[in-house]
Design an enzyme around this catalytic site. Structure first.
Site, PDB file in Angstrom:
ATOM      1  N   TYR A 197      -4.525   3.570   7.769  1.00  0.00           N
ATOM      2  CA  TYR A 197      -5.879   2.999   7.711  1.00  0.00           C
ATOM      3  C   TYR A 197      -6.694   3.382   8.942  1.00  0.00           C
ATOM      4  O   TYR A 197      -6.655   4.523   9.379  1.00  0.00           O
ATOM      5  CB  TYR A 197      -5.852   1.468   7.569  1.00  0.00           C
ATOM      6  CG  TYR A 197      -4.806   0.943   6.643  1.00  0.00           C
ATOM      7  CD1 TYR A 197      -4.837   1.271   5.298  1.00  0.00           C
ATOM      8  CD2 TYR A 197      -3.792   0.116   7.095  1.00  0.00           C
ATOM      9  CE1 TYR A 197      -3.875   0.783   4.430  1.00  0.00           C
ATOM     10  CE2 TYR A 197      -2.830  -0.371   6.236  1.00  0.00           C
ATOM     11  CZ  TYR A 197      -2.880  -0.035   4.911  1.00  0.00           C
ATOM     12  OH  TYR A 197      -1.932  -0.517   4.067  1.00  0.00           O
ATOM     13  N   SER A 209       0.794  -1.237   0.000  1.00  0.00           N
ATOM     14  CA  SER A 209       0.000   0.000   0.000  1.00  0.00           C
ATOM     15  C   SER A 209       0.821   1.280   0.000  1.00  0.00           C
ATOM     16  O   SER A 209       0.267   2.355  -0.247  1.00  0.00           O
ATOM     17  CB  SER A 209      -0.917   0.030   1.224  1.00  0.00           C
ATOM     18  OG  SER A 209      -2.126  -0.593   0.920  1.00  0.00           O
ATOM     19  N   TYR A 221      -2.782  -1.550 -10.485  1.00  0.00           N
ATOM     20  CA  TYR A 221      -2.760  -1.423  -9.017  1.00  0.00           C
ATOM     21  C   TYR A 221      -1.892  -2.520  -8.380  1.00  0.00           C
ATOM     22  O   TYR A 221      -1.028  -2.247  -7.540  1.00  0.00           O
ATOM     23  CB  TYR A 221      -4.206  -1.481  -8.496  1.00  0.00           C
ATOM     24  CG  TYR A 221      -4.314  -1.666  -7.010  1.00  0.00           C
ATOM     25  CD1 TYR A 221      -4.105  -0.592  -6.143  1.00  0.00           C
ATOM     26  CD2 TYR A 221      -4.616  -2.905  -6.449  1.00  0.00           C
ATOM     27  CE1 TYR A 221      -4.183  -0.758  -4.766  1.00  0.00           C
ATOM     28  CE2 TYR A 221      -4.700  -3.079  -5.084  1.00  0.00           C
ATOM     29  CZ  TYR A 221      -4.479  -2.011  -4.246  1.00  0.00           C
ATOM     30  OH  TYR A 221      -4.545  -2.173  -2.886  1.00  0.00           O
ATOM     31  N   LYS A 232       0.602   3.447  -2.907  1.00  0.00           N
ATOM     32  CA  LYS A 232      -0.540   4.359  -3.078  1.00  0.00           C
ATOM     33  C   LYS A 232      -0.084   5.818  -3.000  1.00  0.00           C
ATOM     34  O   LYS A 232      -0.719   6.708  -3.563  1.00  0.00           O
ATOM     35  CB  LYS A 232      -1.618   4.075  -2.017  1.00  0.00           C
ATOM     36  CG  LYS A 232      -2.278   2.701  -2.239  1.00  0.00           C
ATOM     37  CD  LYS A 232      -3.206   2.291  -1.117  1.00  0.00           C
ATOM     38  CE  LYS A 232      -4.026   1.071  -1.494  1.00  0.00           C
ATOM     39  NZ  LYS A 232      -3.960  -0.070  -0.648  1.00  0.00           N
ATOM     40  N   VAL A 254       0.965  -3.894   3.761  1.00  0.00           N
ATOM     41  CA  VAL A 254       0.873  -5.209   4.405  1.00  0.00           C
ATOM     42  C   VAL A 254       2.100  -6.101   4.160  1.00  0.00           C
ATOM     43  O   VAL A 254       2.197  -7.187   4.711  1.00  0.00           O
ATOM     44  CB  VAL A 254      -0.418  -5.987   4.009  1.00  0.00           C
ATOM     45  CG1 VAL A 254      -1.630  -5.361   4.642  1.00  0.00           C
ATOM     46  CG2 VAL A 254      -0.556  -6.119   2.510  1.00  0.00           C
TER      47      VAL A 254
END
Ligand code: GLN
Length: 312
Positions: free
Chosen positions: A242, A66, A190, A69, A260
């Site tokens: 998150y 992530s 992605y 991102k 992760v």
């Protein structure tokens, strides 16, 4: 601060945090991530005045997951513009798990923010027609000051073979007219970005680039617009961890983004970049010992964004 002092603080934080590994576990919903050694723990710090320090497993390559991102959001803001990106995705913390699709269907018409899967898949759908994957790879290498970054094919294939949940998110986005490209292309882009192999050094390099307002620390070249860097750091602070973002902001107080794979990217504005690796995760998907290390270092070095004694 002298280099030896900083090194000692890093070494101590690492040893103190090791005990927390036992309370975490590696991500297993992408089977290949479960193969990581859960006892690995490493940290790198790159400072603006040229220090390059490491402790523990700083040379292990792991997938960025992530944390990509952040790269995707930055490039999307540059290539597609602020308005087009934020028409598709919000700027609010979701308070839900990173791969949740509950609120996406119920109360909001678009993803809460670009740091969770739904938001990042929406951002990827814009990027697919604005930039090639090879360009993204080059940009990531430059931002991380690491020419060795490559795609980890095993992790990529493992995630593509277990894509049901992200596919569900992508189809939901498509049904709401949010995707700019089709589900398959957006998801492939992605997942490729998530599968890039980095080290704690790469993350410290990226952190330093963001701390330096998007200027390359060695060449002085502007890699990202100032406005883009400011936006990205703000969203990292409010949404980067998150549904753990609020507590992390209180305890650590440094804009950060986790993945992760066990990585954490942290940006101490105008001062340093910090890269962390610790694949044993807490129940929110954040490196459990990595967060402890950051909390300890933030206290010792007074790095919390609101620390009263930060600007001595
Ligand atoms: N590739 C992972 C996923 O889409 C990234 C999630 C994460 O790092 N939190 O589920």
């Amino acid at each position: 601060m002298r280099e030896e002092e900083l090194q000692k603080i890093m070494d101590n934080a690492l040893e103190k945090s090791r005990g927390h590994i036992a309370f975490g576990k590696t991500a297993d919903y992408i089977p290949e991530l479960g193969c990581a050694d859960r006892n690995d723990l490493g940290i790198s710090i790159y400072t603006k005045d040229g220090k390059r320090l490491h402790s523990g497993d700083s040379d292990v390559r792991f997938t960025v997951q992530s944390i990509s991102k952040v790269v995707s959001l930055a490039v999307a803001l540059e290539r597609c513009g602020f308005d087009r990106v934020f028409r598709k995705v919000g700027m609010e913390p979701s308070g839900d798990a990173f791969n949740s699709l509950v609120k996406l269907d119920l109360s909001s018409n678009y993803p809460f923010n670009p740091m969770i899967n739904s938001g990042a898949i929406a951002v990827s759908s814009c990027l697919v027609s604005a930039v090639t994957f090879d360009e993204m790879l080059d940009i990531t290498r430059e931002l991380c000051l690491d020419g060795g970054i490559q795609i980890n094919e095993r992790v990529y294939r493992s995630e593509m073979a277990n894509i049901a949940r992200n596919k569900a998110i992508a189809y939901l986005l498509e049904s709401k007219g949010i995707l700019e490209n089709d589900v398959e292309r957006s998801l492939d882009f992605y997942v490729r970005m998530c599968s890039l192999n980095v080290t704690t050094d790469s993350l410290a390099g990226f952190g330093l680039a963001l701390a330096s307002d998007g200027i390359h620390p060695q060449t002085g070249r502007r890699m990202l617009d100032s406005d883009v860097v400011q936006t990205v750091k703000t969203i990292m602070f409010t949404c980067g961890m998150y549904d753990g973002a609020g507590e992390f902001a209180v305890r650590v107080g440094i804009p950060s983004k986790s993945g992760v794979g066990g990585g954490i990217l942290s940006v101490v504005d105008r001062e340093m970049g910090i890269g962390i690796y610790g694949p044993a995760l807490d129940n929110k998907g954040n490196s459990i010992a990595g967060q402890c290390m950051l909390e300890d270092i933030a206290k010792k070095l007074k790095l919390h964004i609101f620390a009263a004694d930060r600007y001595r």
